[in-house]
Design a protein around this motif. Structure first.
Motif, PDB file in Angstrom:
ATOM      1  N   TYR A  87      60.968   2.671 -65.324  1.00 56.47           N
ATOM      2  CA  TYR A  87      60.368   3.914 -65.051  1.00 56.47           C
ATOM      3  C   TYR A  87      61.549   5.007 -64.970  1.00 56.47           C
ATOM      4  O   TYR A  87      61.305   6.179 -65.452  1.00 56.47           O
ATOM      5  N   GLU A 109      51.780   7.978 -75.579  1.00 61.24           N
ATOM      6  CA  GLU A 109      52.128   6.389 -75.332  1.00 61.24           C
ATOM      7  C   GLU A 109      52.178   5.907 -76.713  1.00 61.24           C
ATOM      8  O   GLU A 109      51.721   6.265 -77.835  1.00 61.24           O
ATOM      9  N   LEU A 113      54.078   1.353 -73.146  1.00 60.54           N
ATOM     10  CA  LEU A 113      53.804   2.512 -72.325  1.00 60.54           C
ATOM     11  C   LEU A 113      52.551   2.951 -72.334  1.00 60.54           C
ATOM     12  O   LEU A 113      51.783   2.810 -73.164  1.00 60.54           O
ATOM     13  N   LEU A 117      51.396   6.485 -67.810  1.00 58.98           N
ATOM     14  CA  LEU A 117      52.769   6.665 -67.137  1.00 58.98           C
ATOM     15  C   LEU A 117      53.731   7.766 -68.018  1.00 58.98           C
ATOM     16  O   LEU A 117      54.656   8.263 -67.373  1.00 58.98           O
ATOM     17  N   ARG A 120      53.105  10.957 -66.155  1.00 60.96           N
ATOM     18  CA  ARG A 120      53.786  11.154 -64.680  1.00 60.96           C
ATOM     19  C   ARG A 120      55.043  11.427 -64.909  1.00 60.96           C
ATOM     20  O   ARG A 120      55.999  12.088 -64.261  1.00 60.96           O
TER      21      ARG A 120
END
Length: 392
Positions: A87, A109, A113, A117, A120
């Protein structure tokens, strides 16, 4: 084939891991393509994916639609997404790519992934959005962004709409091929590699259409049952990476080695996990009539030549898995609203039209579906360039 507009390699100053960005071309000054994370990711792989994105965008060009194709691009990070450091590496990569994402690369994505995620990490990297470069092209940015956010909030049976539309498109590709060949859905057997977002949704839609899923493969191996698997139970028992908890298997379900999904008795194979899954060696065990590429670049070109020579039809990724990308833009630009039924209907109609066009072109030209898809793109790109311009 022309060289990409831009190709770069990034090295993480903390871990030494590398990441890549390839912009194949820009249309209206913007490109589109997801970001993947997997161990072993290479610049060459990302370049191939970026070229594929240019094709996907062009294939969905509709002169009557509000969505206007963008150029193709792709990002990649050489890292295991399950690595505890992944991350932080993602955040640093996005921070380094921030000028490009703000200016001309829209991303989201891809393999390894999730969109949550990416969102963020993008916020932590100081970005407004991973697709903010497209905002200046919108007629009403506030309304468009709200519509897309509303669409991402839609759930069907507890599953996000964004996790289903891609599989809907893959499933419709399978059904269109069966219809064209006059093969009934009932009795048609399917094996799927990967039960993540794309593979899981594909299996879900195909099961509901009446096909039988006889095998699924994940990182632990292959689960098979000649009489058909309980797909709903397997989907409910998978983790965030698509790995199935074996405790839910029924007495008739078999646990087999990983590559056995290729050689089970099935008419359709759906590689929906990793690139380069089918090579010149393991293709020898394939007896299916169709391979439908839900993953990006799962069949090596040399393997595809061998498969085609013995009558196996490969439906290429640039068409088959293009539904997710198109759904983002159909929604953002306003061709469809934040509604599941509308999204599925539009996806089915668009994907079926593309599959029919591609297979008809392949038949007329006496070539493969992939070659036909390239020919269709070659026809459309000059039209797009004349109307909107591109940089390459």
């Amino acid at each position: 084939m022309t060289a990409p507009l831009m190709s770069l390699t990034w090295t993480d100053h903390v871990t030494g891991r590398q990441g890549f960005l390839v912009v194949d071309r820009l249309v209206r000054g913007v490109s589109s393509g997801g970001l993947r994370m997997r161990p072993g990711c290479t610049l060459g792989e990302v370049a191939g994916l970026a070229r594929g994105m240019t094709m996907k965008e062009a294939l969905h060009y509709d002169p009557e639609g509000r969505y206007i194709p963008l150029g193709g691009a792709k990002g990649g990070i050489d890292c295991d997404p399950q690595d505890p450091a992944s991350y932080d590496i993602l955040v640093r990569y996005l921070r380094a790519m921030r000028p490009y994402i703000e200016s001309f690369w829209t991303t989201g994505e891809d393999l390894g992934l999730t969109q949550d995620l990416v969102d963020r990490a993008a916020a932590e990297a100081g970005l407004v959005s991973s697709i903010q470069a497209v905002y200046p092209l919108l007629d009403d940015e506030a309304t468009a962004r709200r519509r897309l956010a509303d669409a991402f909030a839609v759930e069907v049976d507890g599953i996000g709409l964004d996790e289903l539309v891609g599989g809907c498109g893959v499933a419709e590709s399978v059904l269109a091929a069966l219809d064209r060949a006059g093969v009934p859905y009932a009795g048609t057997r399917v094996a799927v590699q990967g039960l993540g977002t794309m593979g899981g949704a594909t299996a879900r839609f195909l099961t509901r259409a009446g096909l039988t899923i006889v095998a699924v493969a994940d990182i632990k191996g292959t689960i098979a049952n000649p009489a058909g698997l309980d797909i709903d139970a397997l989907l409910a028992a998978r983790d965030a990476y698509g790995t199935v908890d074996r405790s839910v298997l029924r007495p008739g379900d078999l646990e087999l080695p990983g590559e056995d999904w290729l050689s089970v008795g099935a008419e359709v194979l759906v590689p929906a996990a990793v690139s380069y899954a089918i090579d010149t060696t393991n293709q020898q065990g394939i007896t299916a009539r169709w391979i439908v590429e839900a993953a990006n670049m799962p069949v090596l070109p040399e393997a595809e030549e061998l498969l085609s020579a013995r009558g196996v039809t490969v439906l290429p990724d640039v068409v088959v898995n293009s539904g997710t990308n198109a759904w983002w833009w159909w929604t953002l630009f306003g061709d469809i609203g934040a509604d599941a039924d509308e999204a599925f209907a539009y996806t089915r109609r668009s994907m079926r039209a593309l599959i029919d066009l591609m297979l008809a072109r392949a038949e007329a030209d006496g070539t493969t579906p992939r070659a036909a898809a390239h020919a269709i793109v070659d026809d459309r790109l000059p039209v797009i360039a004349e109307r909107f311009g591109w940089y390459r």
